[in-house]
Design an enzyme around this catalytic site. Structure first.
Site, PDB file in Angstrom:
ATOM      1  N   GLY A 160     -15.362  -7.195   9.695  1.00 60.10           N
ATOM      2  CA  GLY A 160     -14.470  -6.787   8.632  1.00 60.10           C
ATOM      3  C   GLY A 160     -15.099  -6.759   7.247  1.00 60.10           C
ATOM      4  O   GLY A 160     -14.588  -6.065   6.356  1.00 60.10           O
ATOM      5  N   LYS A 213       0.799  -1.222   0.000  1.00 61.11           N
ATOM      6  CA  LYS A 213       0.000   0.000   0.000  1.00 61.11           C
ATOM      7  C   LYS A 213       0.836   1.278   0.000  1.00 61.11           C
ATOM      8  O   LYS A 213       0.383   2.312  -0.503  1.00 61.11           O
ATOM      9  CB  LYS A 213      -0.971   0.010   1.196  1.00 61.11           C
ATOM     10  CG  LYS A 213      -2.099  -1.004   1.062  1.00 61.11           C
ATOM     11  CD  LYS A 213      -3.115  -0.857   2.175  1.00 61.11           C
ATOM     12  CE  LYS A 213      -4.268  -1.831   1.989  1.00 61.11           C
ATOM     13  NZ  LYS A 213      -5.343  -1.608   2.982  1.00 61.11           N
ATOM     14  N   ASN A 222      -4.730   1.934  -1.924  1.00 62.84           N
ATOM     15  CA  ASN A 222      -5.304   0.596  -2.021  1.00 62.84           C
ATOM     16  C   ASN A 222      -6.007   0.365  -3.359  1.00 62.84           C
ATOM     17  O   ASN A 222      -6.508  -0.727  -3.614  1.00 62.84           O
ATOM     18  CB  ASN A 222      -6.264   0.318  -0.863  1.00 62.84           C
ATOM     19  CG  ASN A 222      -7.628   0.942  -1.062  1.00 62.84           C
ATOM     20  OD1 ASN A 222      -7.749   1.997  -1.695  1.00 62.84           O
ATOM     21  ND2 ASN A 222      -8.662   0.323  -0.531  1.00 62.84           N
TER      22      ASN A 222
END
Length: 286
Positions: free
Chosen positions: A251, A68, A89
């Protein structure tokens, strides 16, 4: 016959659920395009970017650990969000061939919190664990929404540097990682009218990673507990939070939210999410 495609890159990459998410949306919309995963090691990142620049069917890529920040020197420009957090990202290619770095983690993380963020609060505090690329995005997004941050890390000096970079004027705090592992007798004040978050933005608790040690005496009453780990989805942190009667966010919320933004950039259409992602979540849980 070749057709447009995007992909996710990382090292490792086998665990990524991004192809499932984007593939589901492509099928629902009937688009003639693909979404793949590609294993790219740190040493192979430069060659990967060079090869994709000249591929006319490549629409871009999502980027996961550990690239990243490492990908930034190979790009032509960063959008403001990525520039702020110094982490990318999502990469897309403009018509002129320029590769643009974006960070969709911020909006993806904040999406399930929009109702709370629309309200007024006397005080907002987030206790965040981790200092990686996702943690940078999360900290920047919450600071922008008026949160005081407590950032816990193995290296508190790294946490301080991160906070000074993303919000140099903020009154934020750092703590060693084990600060939240042991009980505290701190007496929290009346939290009505306050918004408190506990965020695991680290790999701790992920399969094949060390567990996250967190004592819930550090969580004010009414806290929202948010764990960005996706494997397993129902982490011990989330289980402990529910046992304390706290609201939890898993998540997949951030994963789907950030993917939706990237999907529109890759394929030019908004993904179908009319069912609140229920079908997609069932597929991801398989």
């Amino acid at each position: 016959m070749s057709r447009p495609y995007a992909e996710v890159i990382g090292d490792p990459i086998a665990h990524s659920k991004s192809p499932v998410i984007h593939g589901y949306w492509l099928e629902k919309l009937g688009l003639e395009a693909d979404y793949r995963k590609c294993h790219v090691t740190p040493g192979g990142l430069a060659d990967y970017i060079t090869s994709r620049r000249t591929d006319p069917e490549w629409r871009g890529c999502n980027i996961t650990m550990p690239h990243k920040q490492a990908v930034i020197p190979f790009l032509d420009r960063l959008e403001i969000g990525a520039e702020l957090v110094s982490a990318v990202n999502t990469v897309t290619r403009r018509h002129n061939g320029a590769l643009i770095g974006t960070n969709t983690d911020v909006e993806g993380f904040l999406e399930p919190l929009r109702d709370e963020l629309a309200r007024e609060h006397y005080f907002r505090m987030a206790r965040i664990i981790g200092t990686g690329g996702a943690a940078r995005a999360i900290a920047a997004g919450l600071a922008e929404h008026g949160f005081t941050l407590v950032l816990a890390a193995r290296n508190p000096e790294k946490a301080r540097v991160l906070l000074d970079e993303i919000d140099p004027d903020g009154e934020h705090h750092v703590a060693p990682l084990d600060h939240f592992a042991t009980p505290t007798n701190f007496a929290f004040d009346d939290r009505e009218g306050c918004l408190d978050l506990i965020v695991n933005a680290s790999p701790l608790g992920m399969e094949d990673q060390p567990p996250l040690a967190f004592d819930f005496s550090h969580a004010p009453p009414g806290s929202i507990v948010y764990d960005i780990v996706t494997h397993p989805l129902d982490t011990p942190l989330l289980q402990g939070a529910r046992a304390e009667g706290m609201r939890t966010i898993d998540g997949h919320a951030m994963l789907i939210g950030q993917a939706a933004i990237a999907f529109e950039r890759f394929f030019g259409q908004k993904p179908p999410r009319e069912d609140g992602d229920e079908d997609l979540r069932r597929i991801l849980a398989q």
